[in-house]
Design an enzyme around this catalytic site. Structure first.
Site, PDB file in Angstrom:
ATOM      1  CD  GLU A 109      -1.449  -0.113   3.648  1.00 51.63           C
ATOM      2  OE1 GLU A 109      -2.580  -0.584   3.395  1.00 51.63           O
ATOM      3  OE2 GLU A 109      -1.150   0.332   4.771  1.00 51.63           O
ATOM      4  CB  CYS A 110       0.816   4.349   0.207  1.00 55.62           C
ATOM      5  SG  CYS A 110       0.995   6.123  -0.123  1.00 55.62           S
TER       6      CYS A 110
END
Length: 453
Positions: free
Chosen positions: A329-330
């Site tokens: 994530e990210c």
């Protein structure tokens, strides 16, 4: 029982006040539990560095009101004091209209008094109007008192006290303008604790500030956790663990540090053995792992060092291509792309599993997101709806032919098609909190167990 530290707006010194109180209490050998309202990662890092206990996020958007209450009550057990750091201004909520997910919302939900921090650097008598307005705006909120921050002189303090006297609102702290207590910041907020030199010296100064600048006779009554509350029970996830732990490699170093402690706890409760490793310094993945977990962080700051570690990048690439379940994530998404082009427009090679380049820029993407899956992923089945949060200053040069998520904002308006599902990889900008949805990590670990069998 506990106290919420609120601000009349962002930037008034909530974190400094919070850390000063935590530091002083911990210097007295007290067991202190801290919490943070909202989806913040970095403030809880500072809390944990001071208290030596994981800071807990309280966010009813990412979880639920019920989960917030249970998480709060569960982590009061066995501690002497508890403190909650708020978010933004006291009444600023997720939508910008109501106060859902605001500090005020959490104060009502948890039935906690509020300590209001006011930036006094550019006002004198007007402080009374601010304090009166915040006390009367919502009668359900109980103000325990105020902290006057950035007071310039004895004369300035006298004017402030005279203005507040008719309100009979306790002044529980007075902080003068500080030049020796500065927490460095960068493009996404505070610099994480692992990157700050002489952090112990900073904490010592905060502890002294906590000792000298607050009315502890009153504060202690609010902060001390009562015996019955500390021993209250809360529902906990009680899964059946596999006989053999499921080994999951988790990227944890200066480049990757954004993890909700509750997520890590749930993985372990479900039978995962979290094996930390560093994409910055380790030459290879840990041996015998059955899954990969890349949280957010600042890979753009360490892009040159990440690029130089070619053996680690190749090891991750091979593992994903051979089908190991992976969640990114990210910052993790950025690391798995072909390149990161930093703020100086230098390009650095990354893992290269995702056919896209990450471009750093000035535009901030920020907010709660409702994400609907467009296809099955290692975490979610098709058509699943989840709430998450985005916070980044980068964009991808390409999107997947079939994106992982349709993203909508908090108001329901469509934002973007985003995310990647390739091989057994789930990669997205959206940060997820699994507190109300343990079936998400359970699905991931099921695939990990199959990979290792």
């Amino acid at each position: 029982m506990a106290l919420i530290i609120a601000g009349e707006r962002s930037g008034v010194g909530k974190t400094t006040v919070t850390l000063a109180l935590l530091s002083f209490l911990c210097r007295q050998q007290q067991r202190v539990q801290s919490f943070k309202v909202g989806p913040d990662y970095i403030d809880p890092m500072f809390h944990q560095r001071v208290t030596e206990r994981p800071g807990r996020n309280l966010d009813p958007v990412l979880t639920s009101e019920r989960y917030v209450q249970e998480c709060f009550n569960q982590h009061l057990r066995g501690v002497d004091y508890a403190l909650v750091e708020g978010v933004m201004g006291l009444f600023d909520g997720a939508s910008g209209q109501g106060d859902w997910a605001s500090t005020a919302h959490l104060a009502r939900l948890l039935q906690l008094p509020v300590l209001l921090v006011i930036d006094c650097s550019r006002l004198s008598r007007s402080v009374a109007a601010i304090a009166h307005g915040y006390r009367s705006f919502d009668p359900r909120i109980k103000l325990a008192g105020v902290v006057l921050n950035r007071v310039g002189s004895d004369r300035h303090l006298e004017l402030l006290k005279n203005a507040l006297e008719p309100l009979q609102l306790p002044i529980l702290g007075v902080l003068r303008r500080q030049d020796k207590i500065t927490i460095p910041a960068r493009h996404l907020g505070l610099v994480p604790t692992a990157e700050i030199n002489q952090l112990d010296t900073l904490i010592d100064r905060l502890a002294q500030l906590g000792k000298d600048c607050f009315n502890w006779e009153i504060l202690e009554q609010h902060l001390k956790v009562g015996k019955l509350k500390a021993e209250s029970s809360a529902s906990q996830l009680q899964p059946s663990k596999p006989e053999t732990p499921i080994r999951v490699a988790i990227a944890r170093d200066r480049a990757f540090s954004f993890y909700y402690q509750d997520n890590l706890d749930i993985l372990q409760q479900l039978g995962a053995q979290l094996v930390p490793w560093s994409p910055l310094t380790d030459a290879a993945l840990p041996t015998g792992v059955q899954g990969l977990y890349f949280g957010g962080g600042f890979p753009e700051v360490f892009a040159q060092q990440l690029a130089a570690n070619t053996s680690a990048r190749e090891a991750v690439r091979r593992a994903i291509l051979t089908g190991i379940p992976a969640y990114a994530e990210c910052g993790g998404l950025m690391y798995l792309s072909e390149q990161i082009r930093d703020f100086e427009e230098h390009s650095w090679s990354m893992v290269g599993v995702l056919p896209t380049t990450t471009l750093m820029g000035k535009r901030l993407t920020l907010g709660y997101r409702q994400a609907t899956t467009m296809q099955d992923s290692p975490l979610l089945p098709v058509a699943a709806k989840v709430w998450g949060h985005e916070f980044h200053r980068s964009e991808q040069t390409a999107i997947a032919e079939k994106p992982l998520f349709e993203i909508r904002g908090y108001d329901g308006g469509k934002v973007a098609m985003e995310g990647w599902k390739m091989y057994r990889l789930h990669a997205s900008y959206v940060h997820l909190h699994w507190g109300e949805s343990p079936e998400i990590p359970a699905r991931f670990l099921t695939l990990c167990r199959q990979f290792g069998s």
